[in-house]
Motif scaffolding. Structure first.
Motif, PDB file in Angstrom:
ATOM      1  N   VAL A 181       0.817  -1.219   0.000  1.00  0.00           N
ATOM      2  CA  VAL A 181       0.000   0.000   0.000  1.00  0.00           C
ATOM      3  C   VAL A 181       0.851   1.271   0.000  1.00  0.00           C
ATOM      4  O   VAL A 181       0.740   2.122  -0.893  1.00  0.00           O
ATOM      5  CB  VAL A 181      -0.959   0.027   1.208  1.00  0.00           C
ATOM      6  N   GLU A 182       1.705   1.394   0.995  1.00  0.00           N
ATOM      7  CA  GLU A 182       2.489   2.626   1.165  1.00  0.00           C
ATOM      8  C   GLU A 182       3.373   2.902  -0.049  1.00  0.00           C
ATOM      9  O   GLU A 182       3.360   4.010  -0.619  1.00  0.00           O
ATOM     10  CB  GLU A 182       3.347   2.504   2.422  1.00  0.00           C
ATOM     11  N   THR A 183       4.134   1.898  -0.480  1.00  0.00           N
ATOM     12  CA  THR A 183       5.054   2.077  -1.612  1.00  0.00           C
ATOM     13  C   THR A 183       4.306   2.411  -2.894  1.00  0.00           C
ATOM     14  O   THR A 183       4.724   3.281  -3.669  1.00  0.00           O
ATOM     15  CB  THR A 183       5.883   0.797  -1.819  1.00  0.00           C
ATOM     16  N   THR A 184       3.182   1.739  -3.104  1.00  0.00           N
ATOM     17  CA  THR A 184       2.410   1.939  -4.331  1.00  0.00           C
ATOM     18  C   THR A 184       1.804   3.338  -4.383  1.00  0.00           C
ATOM     19  O   THR A 184       1.840   4.016  -5.417  1.00  0.00           O
ATOM     20  CB  THR A 184       1.301   0.886  -4.434  1.00  0.00           C
ATOM     21  N   LEU A 185       1.244   3.786  -3.265  1.00  0.00           N
ATOM     22  CA  LEU A 185       0.648   5.120  -3.224  1.00  0.00           C
ATOM     23  C   LEU A 185       1.716   6.208  -3.417  1.00  0.00           C
ATOM     24  O   LEU A 185       1.511   7.162  -4.175  1.00  0.00           O
ATOM     25  CB  LEU A 185      -0.088   5.344  -1.902  1.00  0.00           C
ATOM     26  N   CYS A 186       2.851   6.038  -2.742  1.00  0.00           N
ATOM     27  CA  CYS A 186       3.937   7.015  -2.889  1.00  0.00           C
ATOM     28  C   CYS A 186       4.457   7.042  -4.327  1.00  0.00           C
ATOM     29  O   CYS A 186       4.757   8.107  -4.877  1.00  0.00           O
ATOM     30  CB  CYS A 186       5.077   6.693  -1.926  1.00  0.00           C
ATOM     31  N   GLY A 187       4.557   5.857  -4.937  1.00  0.00           N
ATOM     32  CA  GLY A 187       5.028   5.775  -6.308  1.00  0.00           C
ATOM     33  C   GLY A 187       4.081   6.455  -7.278  1.00  0.00           C
ATOM     34  O   GLY A 187       4.512   7.190  -8.176  1.00  0.00           O
ATOM     35  N   TYR A 188       2.784   6.238  -7.082  1.00  0.00           N
ATOM     36  CA  TYR A 188       1.796   6.872  -7.958  1.00  0.00           C
ATOM     37  C   TYR A 188       1.823   8.390  -7.778  1.00  0.00           C
ATOM     38  O   TYR A 188       1.739   9.148  -8.752  1.00  0.00           O
ATOM     39  CB  TYR A 188       0.400   6.343  -7.650  1.00  0.00           C
ATOM     40  N   GLN A 189       1.955   8.825  -6.539  1.00  0.00           N
ATOM     41  CA  GLN A 189       1.992  10.262  -6.258  1.00  0.00           C
ATOM     42  C   GLN A 189       3.160  10.934  -6.971  1.00  0.00           C
ATOM     43  O   GLN A 189       3.006  12.001  -7.576  1.00  0.00           O
ATOM     44  CB  GLN A 189       2.082  10.493  -4.743  1.00  0.00           C
ATOM     45  N   ARG A 245       4.171  10.503   7.665  1.00  0.00           N
ATOM     46  CA  ARG A 245       5.549  10.842   8.035  1.00  0.00           C
ATOM     47  C   ARG A 245       6.388  11.217   6.819  1.00  0.00           C
ATOM     48  O   ARG A 245       7.196  12.129   6.863  1.00  0.00           O
ATOM     49  CB  ARG A 245       6.207   9.666   8.771  1.00  0.00           C
ATOM     50  N   LYS A 246       6.197  10.473   5.736  1.00  0.00           N
ATOM     51  CA  LYS A 246       7.070  10.651   4.581  1.00  0.00           C
ATOM     52  C   LYS A 246       6.523  11.625   3.543  1.00  0.00           C
ATOM     53  O   LYS A 246       7.190  11.926   2.567  1.00  0.00           O
ATOM     54  CB  LYS A 246       7.333   9.289   3.930  1.00  0.00           C
ATOM     55  N   ALA A 247       5.307  12.117   3.776  1.00  0.00           N
ATOM     56  CA  ALA A 247       4.700  13.003   2.783  1.00  0.00           C
ATOM     57  C   ALA A 247       5.494  14.294   2.654  1.00  0.00           C
ATOM     58  O   ALA A 247       5.822  14.945   3.645  1.00  0.00           O
ATOM     59  CB  ALA A 247       3.263  13.312   3.193  1.00  0.00           C
ATOM     60  N   ASN A 248       5.829  14.654   1.432  1.00  0.00           N
ATOM     61  CA  ASN A 248       6.502  15.925   1.172  1.00  0.00           C
ATOM     62  C   ASN A 248       5.496  17.067   1.077  1.00  0.00           C
ATOM     63  O   ASN A 248       5.805  18.209   1.388  1.00  0.00           O
ATOM     64  CB  ASN A 248       7.306  15.844  -0.126  1.00  0.00           C
ATOM     65  N   GLY A 249       4.296  16.753   0.624  1.00  0.00           N
ATOM     66  CA  GLY A 249       3.263  17.760   0.485  1.00  0.00           C
ATOM     67  C   GLY A 249       2.160  17.558   1.517  1.00  0.00           C
ATOM     68  O   GLY A 249       2.278  16.750   2.419  1.00  0.00           O
ATOM     69  N   PRO A 250       1.087  18.309   1.372  1.00  0.00           N
ATOM     70  CA  PRO A 250      -0.008  18.243   2.352  1.00  0.00           C
ATOM     71  C   PRO A 250      -0.804  16.951   2.251  1.00  0.00           C
ATOM     72  O   PRO A 250      -0.886  16.325   1.189  1.00  0.00           O
ATOM     73  CB  PRO A 250      -0.868  19.455   1.987  1.00  0.00           C
ATOM     74  N   VAL A 251      -1.409  16.555   3.371  1.00  0.00           N
ATOM     75  CA  VAL A 251      -2.274  15.376   3.435  1.00  0.00           C
ATOM     76  C   VAL A 251      -3.564  15.791   4.130  1.00  0.00           C
ATOM     77  O   VAL A 251      -3.534  16.358   5.228  1.00  0.00           O
ATOM     78  CB  VAL A 251      -1.620  14.229   4.218  1.00  0.00           C
ATOM     79  N   LEU A 252      -4.689  15.522   3.484  1.00  0.00           N
ATOM     80  CA  LEU A 252      -5.989  15.799   4.086  1.00  0.00           C
ATOM     81  C   LEU A 252      -6.549  14.501   4.639  1.00  0.00           C
ATOM     82  O   LEU A 252      -6.760  13.530   3.913  1.00  0.00           O
ATOM     83  CB  LEU A 252      -6.943  16.379   3.037  1.00  0.00           C
ATOM     84  N   LEU A 253      -6.792  14.480   5.949  1.00  0.00           N
ATOM     85  CA  LEU A 253      -7.376  13.322   6.606  1.00  0.00           C
ATOM     86  C   LEU A 253      -8.855  13.573   6.830  1.00  0.00           C
ATOM     87  O   LEU A 253      -9.242  14.549   7.467  1.00  0.00           O
ATOM     88  CB  LEU A 253      -6.695  13.077   7.963  1.00  0.00           C
ATOM     89  N   LEU A 254      -9.678  12.666   6.304  1.00  0.00           N
ATOM     90  CA  LEU A 254     -11.125  12.793   6.446  1.00  0.00           C
ATOM     91  C   LEU A 254     -11.622  11.867   7.536  1.00  0.00           C
ATOM     92  O   LEU A 254     -11.210  10.718   7.624  1.00  0.00           O
ATOM     93  CB  LEU A 254     -11.815  12.451   5.122  1.00  0.00           C
TER      94      LEU A 254
END
Length: 284
Positions: free
Chosen positions: A234-242, A274-283
């Motif tokens: 999950v984590e690697t795939t989402l970061c890669g797509y981003q 933790r690793k996000a370079n940009g903003p993250v919106l948590l719903l």
């Protein structure tokens, strides 16, 4: 009571990013903006031990001096907070916000936000506070507690502002992430911004059906929406797509009963956050 965008600021390097993203959100949502600064005046344990095993009279004198220093420190912190709020307000006005408000409170950030929860439409907060090591990829302890406690959308931001031009929603068909799609579809926050919906998993009929539902919901609401199903962790795939798509802002559902849920609970907070370079919106 009017719900508003509330931005928590302190002396960290993230405060400028908080100001700018909060101004962007306030204008997009057409909601009032209030900057919040909280003075945590809890005594520091290290200072409480300075008296040591000295004579009673000297000890009493030292405790009086420490008490005086605490009072002075509180006054300085309050004045620093006032100046930070003033600067934040001026910055938001430059960004185009009309009459942003300011509030200063004593106590802890989490307790203060709990008291103000009914007034909050969206909370904007930095990845770390002024007490955290700036080179660390860890989240600030305040943010961890806020995420676990506050049942409101939370926009965690980086220290540098960039107007979001592409948004990605991590989607898995769970109740929480379906609600996330519905929130995104109705919210003016992302009007005119393409939304990428990404499922991490196998190319199955169920996943394709879930993705088609999400894309239809967004497109029917007038959004430009794209979708993808990617196999992998999950984590690697989402970061890669981003990174591949140049996504500026990640949207995730907090505490869904899903694979994504495991990124948001446990002894360490989500690696995605933790690793996000940009903003993250948590719903929520």
């Amino acid at each position: 009571m009017t719900e508003q965008v509330m931005a928590a600021i302190d002396g960290s390097t993230f405060s400028e990013g908080v100001c700018d993203y909060a101004a962007w959100a306030s204008l997009a949502l057409q909601a009032p903006l209030t900057f919040l600064h909280v003075n945590d005046n809890h005594p520091q344990t290290a200072e409480a031990d300075l008296s040591g095993n000295i004579g009673l009279g000297a000890r009493e004198h030292l405790l009086e001096e420490l008490s005086h220093l605490d009072e002075q420190r509180a006054k300085v912190a309050q004045e620093q907070g006032r100046l930070m709020l003033k600067a934040a307000r001026e910055r938001a006005i430059e960004d185009g916000v009309t009459e942003p408000g300011t509030r200063q409170r004593n106590g802890t950030l989490v307790e203060t936000l709990e008291e103000l929860v009914d007034e909050i439409r969206l909370l904007v907060i930095g990845k770390r506070g002024e007490g955290a090591h700036q080179a660390s990829d860890h989240l600030g302890s305040n943010l961890e507690r806020v995420v676990r406690t506050l049942h409101r959308p939370i926009l965690m931001v980086s220290d540098t502002y960039k107007t979001p031009e592409k948004v990605m929603l991590a989607f898995d068909g769970s109740k929480t992430t379906r609600k996330g799609v519905e929130i995104l579809a109705k919210s003016p926050l992302f009007d005119g911004i393409p939304v990428h919906v990404v499922i991490v998993g196998a190319e199955t009929g169920d996943n394709r059906s879930q993705l088609d539902w999400a894309l239809k919901m967004l497109r029917d609401a007038g959004h430009v929406a794209e979708g993808a199903i990617r196999a992998g962790e999950v984590e690697t795939t989402l970061c890669g797509y981003q990174a591949e798509q140049g996504i500026d802002l990640l949207v995730m559902g907090a505490y869904g009963h899903s694979r994504i849920r495991h990124l948001l609970v446990g002894s360490t907070t989500t690696t995605m956050l933790r690793k996000a370079n940009g903003p993250v919106l948590l719903l929520r």
